[in-house]
Enzyme design. Structure first.
Site, PDB file in Angstrom:
ATOM      1  N   CYS A   4       0.842  -1.203   0.000  1.00 54.75           N
ATOM      2  CA  CYS A   4       0.000   0.000   0.000  1.00 54.75           C
ATOM      3  C   CYS A   4       0.877   1.254   0.000  1.00 54.75           C
ATOM      4  O   CYS A   4       1.731   1.434   0.872  1.00 54.75           O
ATOM      5  CB  CYS A   4      -0.918  -0.016   1.222  1.00 54.75           C
ATOM      6  SG  CYS A   4      -1.801   1.519   1.442  1.00 54.75           S
ATOM      7  N   CYS A   7       0.577   3.303   3.244  1.00 55.09           N
ATOM      8  CA  CYS A   7       1.268   2.628   4.357  1.00 55.09           C
ATOM      9  C   CYS A   7       2.768   2.869   4.251  1.00 55.09           C
ATOM     10  O   CYS A   7       3.440   3.103   5.260  1.00 55.09           O
ATOM     11  CB  CYS A   7       0.941   1.133   4.376  1.00 55.09           C
ATOM     12  SG  CYS A   7      -0.699   0.742   5.043  1.00 55.09           S
ATOM     13  N   ASP A  30      -0.570  16.658  -0.832  1.00 54.17           N
ATOM     14  CA  ASP A  30      -0.837  15.861  -2.033  1.00 54.17           C
ATOM     15  C   ASP A  30       0.217  16.178  -3.093  1.00 54.17           C
ATOM     16  O   ASP A  30       0.582  17.334  -3.318  1.00 54.17           O
ATOM     17  CB  ASP A  30      -2.240  16.174  -2.568  1.00 54.17           C
ATOM     18  CG  ASP A  30      -2.722  15.123  -3.563  1.00 54.17           C
ATOM     19  OD1 ASP A  30      -3.669  14.389  -3.245  1.00 54.17           O
ATOM     20  OD2 ASP A  30      -2.134  15.040  -4.676  1.00 54.17           O
ATOM     21  N   HIS A  97      -6.348   3.254   0.457  1.00 52.66           N
ATOM     22  CA  HIS A  97      -6.103   3.417   1.902  1.00 52.66           C
ATOM     23  C   HIS A  97      -6.901   4.659   2.281  1.00 52.66           C
ATOM     24  O   HIS A  97      -6.679   5.732   1.704  1.00 52.66           O
ATOM     25  CB  HIS A  97      -4.595   3.586   2.160  1.00 52.66           C
ATOM     26  CG  HIS A  97      -4.210   3.778   3.609  1.00 52.66           C
ATOM     27  ND1 HIS A  97      -3.210   3.046   4.222  1.00 52.66           N
ATOM     28  CD2 HIS A  97      -4.683   4.626   4.562  1.00 52.66           C
ATOM     29  CE1 HIS A  97      -3.081   3.437   5.485  1.00 52.66           C
ATOM     30  NE2 HIS A  97      -3.975   4.407   5.708  1.00 52.66           N
ATOM     31  N   HIS A  99      -8.468   7.958   3.087  1.00 53.88           N
ATOM     32  CA  HIS A  99      -7.869   9.281   3.229  1.00 53.88           C
ATOM     33  C   HIS A  99      -8.923  10.354   3.022  1.00 53.88           C
ATOM     34  O   HIS A  99      -9.890  10.164   2.284  1.00 53.88           O
ATOM     35  CB  HIS A  99      -6.708   9.488   2.256  1.00 53.88           C
ATOM     36  CG  HIS A  99      -7.022   9.173   0.826  1.00 53.88           C
ATOM     37  ND1 HIS A  99      -7.091   7.889   0.353  1.00 53.88           N
ATOM     38  CD2 HIS A  99      -7.280   9.982  -0.236  1.00 53.88           C
ATOM     39  CE1 HIS A  99      -7.382   7.911  -0.942  1.00 53.88           C
ATOM     40  NE2 HIS A  99      -7.506   9.175  -1.319  1.00 53.88           N
ATOM     41  N   HIS A 101      -9.217  14.247   1.774  1.00 53.63           N
ATOM     42  CA  HIS A 101      -8.580  15.393   1.134  1.00 53.63           C
ATOM     43  C   HIS A 101      -9.074  16.658   1.840  1.00 53.63           C
ATOM     44  O   HIS A 101     -10.282  16.819   2.036  1.00 53.63           O
ATOM     45  CB  HIS A 101      -9.021  15.513  -0.335  1.00 53.63           C
ATOM     46  CG  HIS A 101      -8.635  14.362  -1.216  1.00 53.63           C
ATOM     47  ND1 HIS A 101      -7.599  14.434  -2.114  1.00 53.63           N
ATOM     48  CD2 HIS A 101      -9.165  13.120  -1.354  1.00 53.63           C
ATOM     49  CE1 HIS A 101      -7.506  13.282  -2.774  1.00 53.63           C
ATOM     50  NE2 HIS A 101      -8.452  12.469  -2.335  1.00 53.63           N
TER      51      HIS A 101
HETATM   52  P1  5GP Z   1      -7.848   9.482  -4.471  1.00 53.53           P
HETATM   53  O1  5GP Z   1      -7.902   9.613  -5.970  1.00 53.53           O
HETATM   54  O2  5GP Z   1      -7.603   8.042  -4.056  1.00 53.53           O
HETATM   55  O3  5GP Z   1      -9.012  10.082  -3.752  1.00 53.53           O
HETATM   56  O4  5GP Z   1      -6.620  10.347  -3.981  1.00 53.53           O
HETATM   57  C1  5GP Z   1      -5.313   9.889  -4.009  1.00 53.53           C
HETATM   58  C2  5GP Z   1      -4.437  11.120  -3.963  1.00 53.53           C
HETATM   59  O5  5GP Z   1      -3.128  10.697  -3.653  1.00 53.53           O
HETATM   60  C3  5GP Z   1      -4.374  11.879  -5.287  1.00 53.53           C
HETATM   61  O6  5GP Z   1      -4.847  13.205  -5.092  1.00 53.53           O
HETATM   62  C4  5GP Z   1      -2.885  11.830  -5.644  1.00 53.53           C
HETATM   63  O7  5GP Z   1      -2.408  13.030  -6.203  1.00 53.53           O
HETATM   64  C5  5GP Z   1      -2.228  11.526  -4.323  1.00 53.53           C
HETATM   65  N1  5GP Z   1      -0.986  10.775  -4.448  1.00 53.53           N
HETATM   66  C6  5GP Z   1      -0.765   9.676  -5.225  1.00 53.53           C
HETATM   67  N2  5GP Z   1       0.489   9.233  -5.069  1.00 53.53           N
HETATM   68  C7  5GP Z   1       1.071  10.077  -4.164  1.00 53.53           C
HETATM   69  C8  5GP Z   1       2.390  10.120  -3.593  1.00 53.53           C
HETATM   70  O8  5GP Z   1       3.281   9.309  -3.868  1.00 53.53           O
HETATM   71  N3  5GP Z   1       2.633  11.134  -2.701  1.00 53.53           N
HETATM   72  C9  5GP Z   1       1.684  12.054  -2.373  1.00 53.53           C
HETATM   73  N4  5GP Z   1       2.036  13.014  -1.492  1.00 53.53           N
HETATM   74  N5  5GP Z   1       0.441  12.021  -2.885  1.00 53.53           N
HETATM   75  C10 5GP Z   1       0.138  11.053  -3.767  1.00 53.53           C
HETATM   76 ZN    ZN Z   2      -2.371   1.268   3.598  1.00 56.13          ZN
END
Ligand code: 5GP
Ligand code: ZN
Length: 113
Positions: A4, A7, A30, A97, A99, A101
């Site tokens: 993950c 993680c 992000d 995982h 989260h 925003h």
């Molecule tokens: P989701 O699309 O799952 O709601 O949000 C995942 C978020 O994680 C996205 O906004 C993406 O830009 C961010 N993200 C993906 N990989 C990484 C990373 O390696 N580091 C950081 N800081 N953010 C990440």
């Molecule tokens: Zn995780």
């Protein structure tokens, strides 16, 4: 969870720009910000999404939302902000995982989706 991404970030195996941390929660910037302030708040215990939130302790659930509020204050988001948790494919969740925003620092669209 061995494979993950978040993680690994929590464990420090992948670098991140930390914004806040306590025993339950880790928060970081992000990598692809969608607003001047874009912070991700994650519980240190792995669950996939809000759909699995019943697997977290009440303490961990509360800690996530307390962290959101605290970080918003820390980031001076006095004008307001948006809290989003994408859950599953229809919401385009890309990291499985849980989260939250935090998006702020500009006026958000009046459309939620
Ligand atoms: P989701 O699309 O799952 O709601 O949000 C995942 C978020 O994680 C996205 O906004 C993406 O830009 C961010 N993200 C993906 N990989 C990484 C990373 O390696 N580091 C950081 N800081 N953010 C990440
Ligand atoms: Zn995780």
């Amino acid at each position: 969870m061995e494979n993950c991404l978040f993680c690994k970030i929590i464990k420090g195996e992948i670098p991140s720009a930390r914004v806040y941390e306590n025993d339950q929660v880790y928060a970081f910037k992000d990598i692809n910000p969608q607003a001047p302030v874009h912070v991700l708040v994650v519980p240190k215990t792995h669950v996939a999404s809000v759909s699995e939130i019943d697997l977290l302790s009440d303490e961990d659930v509360a800690a996530c939302l307390r962290a959101v509020s605290l970080i918003a204050r820390q980031e001076s988001l006095s004008g307001g902000y948006r809290v989003i948790s994408n859950c599953g494919p229809d919401a385009c969740q890309s990291v499985p995982h849980l989260h939250f925003h935090i998006l702020g620092g500009r006026r958000m669209s009046d459309q939620m989706a």
